[in-house]
Design an enzyme around this catalytic site. Sequence first.
Site, short mmCIF file in Angstrom:
data_model
loop_
_atom_site.label_atom_id
_atom_site.label_comp_id
_atom_site.label_asym_id
_atom_site.label_seq_id
_atom_site.Cartn_x
_atom_site.Cartn_y
_atom_site.Cartn_z
N LYS A 173 0.82 -1.22 0.00
CA LYS A 173 0.00 0.00 0.00
C LYS A 173 0.86 1.28 0.00
CE LYS A 173 -4.00 -2.15 2.33
NZ LYS A 173 -4.89 -2.09 3.52
N TYR A 197 -12.76 -1.65 -3.31
CA TYR A 197 -13.18 -1.80 -1.91
C TYR A 197 -14.70 -1.73 -1.77
CZ TYR A 197 -8.53 -1.69 0.28
OH TYR A 197 -7.26 -2.01 0.73
N ASN A 218 -2.04 0.13 7.05
CA ASN A 218 -1.54 -1.17 7.52
C ASN A 218 -0.69 -1.90 6.47
OD1 ASN A 218 -3.57 -1.88 5.84
ND2 ASN A 218 -4.69 -3.16 7.29
N HIS A 270 -2.23 -5.43 1.65
CA HIS A 270 -3.53 -6.07 1.49
C HIS A 270 -3.29 -7.48 0.99
CE1 HIS A 270 -7.53 -7.01 -0.16
NE2 HIS A 270 -6.84 -7.51 -1.18
N GLU A 277 -10.24 -10.30 -7.29
CA GLU A 277 -9.24 -9.24 -7.09
C GLU A 277 -8.08 -9.33 -8.09
OE1 GLU A 277 -9.91 -8.34 -2.34
OE2 GLU A 277 -8.13 -9.42 -2.96
P1 ATP Z 1 -7.09 -6.13 3.56
O1 ATP Z 1 -8.46 -6.30 2.93
O2 ATP Z 1 -6.45 -4.80 3.28
O3 ATP Z 1 -6.17 -7.28 3.28
P2 ATP Z 1 -8.20 -7.05 5.97
O4 ATP Z 1 -8.91 -8.09 5.16
O5 ATP Z 1 -7.36 -7.53 7.12
O6 ATP Z 1 -7.25 -6.15 5.11
P3 ATP Z 1 -10.67 -5.61 5.91
O7 ATP Z 1 -11.65 -5.80 7.00
O8 ATP Z 1 -10.90 -6.23 4.58
O9 ATP Z 1 -9.24 -5.98 6.47
O10 ATP Z 1 -10.50 -4.03 5.69
C1 ATP Z 1 -9.90 -3.54 4.51
C2 ATP Z 1 -8.97 -2.41 4.88
O11 ATP Z 1 -9.74 -1.34 5.40
C3 ATP Z 1 -7.98 -2.75 5.98
O12 ATP Z 1 -6.80 -3.32 5.49
C4 ATP Z 1 -7.70 -1.40 6.57
O13 ATP Z 1 -6.74 -0.71 5.73
C5 ATP Z 1 -9.03 -0.69 6.44
N1 ATP Z 1 -9.84 -0.79 7.66
C6 ATP Z 1 -10.51 -1.87 8.13
N2 ATP Z 1 -11.14 -1.59 9.28
C7 ATP Z 1 -10.90 -0.29 9.54
C8 ATP Z 1 -11.27 0.61 10.57
N3 ATP Z 1 -12.05 0.22 11.59
N4 ATP Z 1 -10.79 1.88 10.52
C9 ATP Z 1 -10.01 2.29 9.50
N5 ATP Z 1 -9.62 1.50 8.48
C10 ATP Z 1 -10.05 0.22 8.50
MG MG Z 2 -10.02 -7.63 3.40
#
Ligand code: ATP
Ligand code: MG
Length: 150
Positions: free
Chosen positions: A11, A51, A117, A120, A131
Amino acid sequence: MATERTLSLIKPDAVEKNCIGKIITRFEDANLRVVAAKMIWLNKKDAEKFYSVHKGKHFFETLIQFITSGPLVALVLEGDNAILKNREIMGATDPRKALPGTIRGDFAKGVERMERNIVHGSDALETAEVEIPFFFSERKIFAERNVQTS
Ligand code: ATP
Ligand code: MG
């Protein structure tokens, strides 16, 4: 174990921190192979599409702002059990909860904002199947069966 493909994004925060190579090394050390790669700066429309499952959630706007804030590196990783393996080495979604030794634990150490974070990774086979084509056509994926020999 099944050979799988997963979509990985390095990212914009990781690109800014200049740790693309170190993150790719983590994948390679875990026996995941990079079979497609490109650097791309997502526009708002594509980011919202990527997203779309999070549309309506409280963090949607900040997530879109963040993911469009700079270039990212999109990768297809291939290997045994690639989807789960990648999720394991990424660590917990929330950088504050990610354990040391995981990508997020090490490269997002001290980060308070959950969207920042670092990486992804597709969370299931069905997700990876949507994806991966979002970023790469099949002919841009250089798995063994696609490598031209002539
Ligand atoms: P990713 O999809 O990026 O691999 P993930 O599957 O662990 O991560 P998801 O629940 O799919 O997490 O959320 C997608 C992304 O949205 C997260 O990687 C993070 O960057 C962001 N995100 C998720 N929850 C929050 C939150 N509560 N506040 C801010 N950003 C969030
Ligand atoms: Mg995810």
